[in-house]
Design an enzyme around this catalytic site. Structure first.
Site, PDB file in Angstrom:
ATOM      1  N   LEU A  13       1.058  -1.206   0.012  1.00  0.00           N
ATOM      2  CA  LEU A  13      -0.070  -0.057   0.075  1.00  0.00           C
ATOM      3  C   LEU A  13       0.739   1.182   0.065  1.00  0.00           C
ATOM      4  CD1 LEU A  13      -2.776  -0.958   2.669  1.00  0.00           C
ATOM      5  CD2 LEU A  13      -2.974  -0.999   0.058  1.00  0.00           C
ATOM      6  N   GLY A  16       7.227   4.531   4.075  1.00  0.00           N
ATOM      7  CA  GLY A  16       7.863   5.616   4.645  1.00  0.00           C
ATOM      8  C   GLY A  16       8.958   5.350   5.473  1.00  0.00           C
ATOM      9  N   GLY A  17       9.486   6.395   6.094  1.00  0.00           N
ATOM     10  CA  GLY A  17      10.668   6.390   6.772  1.00  0.00           C
ATOM     11  C   GLY A  17      10.869   5.231   7.962  1.00  0.00           C
ATOM     12  N   MET A  18       9.505   4.756   8.251  1.00  0.00           N
ATOM     13  CA  MET A  18       9.596   3.853   9.471  1.00  0.00           C
ATOM     14  C   MET A  18       9.342   2.461   8.940  1.00  0.00           C
ATOM     15  SD  MET A  18       9.892   5.966  12.011  1.00  0.00           S
ATOM     16  CE  MET A  18       9.679   4.518  13.431  1.00  0.00           C
ATOM     17  N   ASP A 123       3.180  13.044  14.852  1.00  0.00           N
ATOM     18  CA  ASP A 123       3.205  13.192  13.391  1.00  0.00           C
ATOM     19  C   ASP A 123       1.768  13.291  12.864  1.00  0.00           C
ATOM     20  OD1 ASP A 123       4.283  13.387  11.042  1.00  0.00           O
ATOM     21  OD2 ASP A 123       4.366  11.153  10.419  1.00  0.00           O
TER      22      ASP A 123
END
Length: 704
Positions: A13, A16-18, A123
């Site tokens: 899907l 991201g950074g994580m 966030d």
């Protein structure tokens, strides 16, 4: 990756950074879930405790956590899957103020519930708020959430504003384009988690996050809902951080301006509570609008499908500000644009036309003010090609889709010497916006210091220019080539009906993602003048919504209309054909397709059902004729007509492989060897291997 724990991965899907987020299926409970697989380097010691705290937090406005687990040394979280739209998508669609405020009320209450459970979000931004297809509002992606006691026990390394800004200026590119969507930013020894455009000043200064930090982030979101933009306009990461820490506080002339001032206060102690915010936003207020107001685009019974709430296909994100440049020696400057390398998986079945995009960029540069800029598209990135059109500079580069954004890397070369002048970068959510940013950056690089500027405010003349460029390309049936012109036209003037209508046709005919077709059709219907053309758009919308019978009865009366204002016959007959075909009236549908092709034999969309009709009636010659009009290989026809022996000998991949599979001439190992390195999807490969191995039940499951 077929499985993570007990979950069967269906598709990715986003990322991201994580970590990466997948749509997966839980076979035990027979439900789909969103599965977040964290990067090894971002997995933290306290993750499981924090995820368990979220799992124990039951609130209708917060995504539900089902399970925390580990897969091959990486932590994962299984969460509620929420098909719908992000708040970013809702903003792009121009939702009315009451709807946006109602969403903010629910976000405030959900975040307040998390705070009471001892959890910070850290966030909050439009991308992390989902409005589900059922109308629920959910706060998602607690991927960098933190327990309050963890934050309270952390020893902050507080720094001064000048230290942060100077450190970033030394360590980050000063001219890099900035979208505000980063989730982890490192500068020297300072690491900040979150999205800088939404982060509170104290967090940027290295202090611990508090509930008031989340309130500041929500204030940025509220500002965006009220005005369509973030409080601080900036094009680089350094600028947005400097403005948040040191810039003048934003002031908004709005009934909610006083509340917003407090939410965005630099002193965290001055910020209101979430309960106070929710109560204030829930109260009705009278707003006097200035200029164009937001309006809700009509919903014509269409379900807009977005992948897991990722932001896609938005044309109205924050525009790059006009850039003033250096003085140029002459009043004329010629720039050549080479075709860009473009990788966009979500663009549709057909990739972007790189030459058309170069031409769009050339026209954008030609629209600059302050000097006569001559932009010309050339065939190659060879400086000789630029010199052949008397251009001083040559622009080339690449545009690559990464998650929900497009990243452009652009090189500017002095065509007279062949030496590189500079490189520029741009990052935006859509192709038109990234082209706008490239044009601004190129002008800033080749003409800094003068009055040369590109005004990207809505402009009917610029929109009509792009529409006129695309119209003859559309008439010639080159839909992929026409598309960028119409996309740029609706950005230049979102009220130009002709451009939205042409874009809707192009997207539908080139089999673009459904959500894109839906959105363009909705806009065209809203803007269409009363009369036959509006009814044509309405009928198209009904067809796309799956209401084939009503679409047919809406379109049929339009056949009798002739003269000025009458619908274009080719388009009308094509959509009458589609409505009849999908309503089970195949003979009538074929007659309309045939009629459309008699008017324009190059009209590719009408050929598809025409050759399907011929195959169904075993009319080989007719089938080959219509697929020939489409310019496609006849291998599909041979496969449909069961000419397996001939196709197995002379066909091309992958149809040749299909025929060999049917004849039992190919086995699993051979299939894997033949498709290795091709663009054949993994699912297709698994189906083929299952069939070759006689595992028909497994093949049916994969196919489903």
């Amino acid at each position: 990756m077929d499985t993570i724990g007990r979950y069967r991965v269906l598709r990715q899907l986003g990322h991201g950074g994580m970590g990466h987020v997948f749509l997966a299926h839980d076979p035990t409970l027979e439900r789909d879930v969103a599965l977040k697989l964290l990067h090894r380097q971002t997995t933290r010691t306290g993750l499981r405790d924090e995820a368990r705290a979220l799992a124990a937090l039951s609130h209708p406005g917060i995504v539900t956590v089902f399970e925390i687990g580990e897969h091959e040394g990486q932590d994962f979280i299984a969460m509620e899957y929420l098909p719908g739209r992000t708040l970013r998508d809702v903003l792009i669609a121009g939702a009315p103020r009451p709807e946006l405020l109602a969403i903010c009320v629910k976000v405030a209450r959900a975040v307040g519930a998390a705070h009471r459970a001892g959890i910070l979000h850290r966030d909050i931004k439009p991308e992390n708020v989902v409005v589900t297809d059922g109308g629920e509002v959910k706060v998602v992606d607690f991927g960098i959430a933190r327990r309050l006691e963890h934050e309270a026990g952390r020893s902050p390394r507080a720094v001064t504003a000048s230290e942060v800004v100077e450190t970033l200026r030394r360590t980050l590119p000063p001219d890099g384009a900035f979208t505000g969507m980063d989730t982890e930013v490192s500068a020297g020894t300072q690491t900040m988690f979150g999205t800088p455009a939404y982060m509170a000043p104290e967090v940027l200064l290295g202090e611990v996050s508090t509930p008031q930090s989340d309130i500041f982030s929500l204030g940025v979101v509220l500002h965006e809902c009220l005005t369509g933009r973030r409080p601080y306009a900036a094009t680089t990461l350094v600028e947005v951080i400097a403005l948040t820490i040191e810039g003048p506080p934003p002031k908004l002339d709005d009934p909610l301006g006083a509340l917003l001032d407090r939410m965005l206060a630099r002193d965290a102690a001055e910020r209101p509570s979430l309960d106070e915010i929710a109560s204030a936003l829930a109260r009705p207020v009278t707003v006097t609008t200035r200029g164009a107001s937001r309006s809700r685009w009509p919903i014509i019974g269409l379900l807009v499908l977005l992948a897991g709430g990722l932001a896609v296909a938005g044309w109205w994100l924050q525009r790059p500000a006009p850039v003033a440049g250096r003085a140029v020696a002459a009043t004329e400057l010629a720039i050549a644009i080479a075709p860009f390398s473009i990788q966009m998986a979500t663009y549709g079945v057909e990739p972007p036309d790189s030459f058309a995009i170069a031409d769009v960029l050339a026209h954008l540069l030609g629209a600059a003010e302050g000097a006569r800029i001559i932009g010309t598209a050339v065939d190659t990135d060879d400086p000789q090609a630029a010199r052949s059109v008397a251009a001083r500079y040559l622009v080339s580069g690449s545009i690559v889709e990464s998650g929900a954004v497009l990243r452009a890397d652009v090189t500017i070369v002095d065509a007279t010497t062949g030496t590189r002048v500079t490189t520029v970068k741009a990052e935006r959510a859509t192709l038109p916006l990234v082209l706008d940013s490239i044009a601004v950056a190129v002008l800033g690089a080749v003409a800094p210091g003068s009055d040369v500027r590109l005004d990207l405010a809505p402009n009917r003349s610029r929109a009509q220019m792009f529409y006129r460029q695309g119209a003859p390309v559309l008439e010639s049936g080159r839909f992929t080539t026409a598309r960028p012109y119409f996309e740029q036209a609706v950005v230049a003037d979102p009220t130009l009906f002709e451009a939205w209508y042409a874009l809707a046709l192009v997207l539908a005919w080139m089999d673009a993602p459904e959500a894109q077709v839906v959105r363009a059709t909705e806009h065209a219907l809203e803007l269409a003048p009363p009369g036959p053309r509006k009814e044509l758009v309405r009928g198209i919308g009904l067809f796309l919504a799956g209401d084939y019978r009503t679409a047919r009865t809406t379109l049929e009366p339009l056949e009798a209309i002739t003269g000025p204002g009458a619908p274009e016959p080719r388009e009308l007959r094509y959509y009458l054909g589609e409505a009849n075909w999908h309503d089970g009236r195949h003979d009538a549908g074929f007659a309309y397709f045939k009629s459309a092709l008699e008017r324009d034999a190059r009209f590719k969309p009408a050929t598809v059902h025409a050759w399907q009709y011929a195959v169904a009636r075993r009319d080989n010659e007719m089938a080959r004729y219509y697929i020939g009009l489409a310019g496609e290989s006849t291998d599909w026809i041979e496969l449909a007509l069961e000419n397996y022996e001939q196709l197995a000998r002379t066909g091309s991949s992958p149809r040749k492989l299909d025929a060999q599979l049917v004849l039992g001439e190919t086995h699993s190992a051979e299939i894997e060897a033949k498709v290795r390195g091709t663009d054949l999807e993994a699912a297709t490969l698994r189906i083929a291997i299952a069939v070759a191995g006689g595992e028909l039940a497994r093949a049916r499951t994969e196919f489903a």
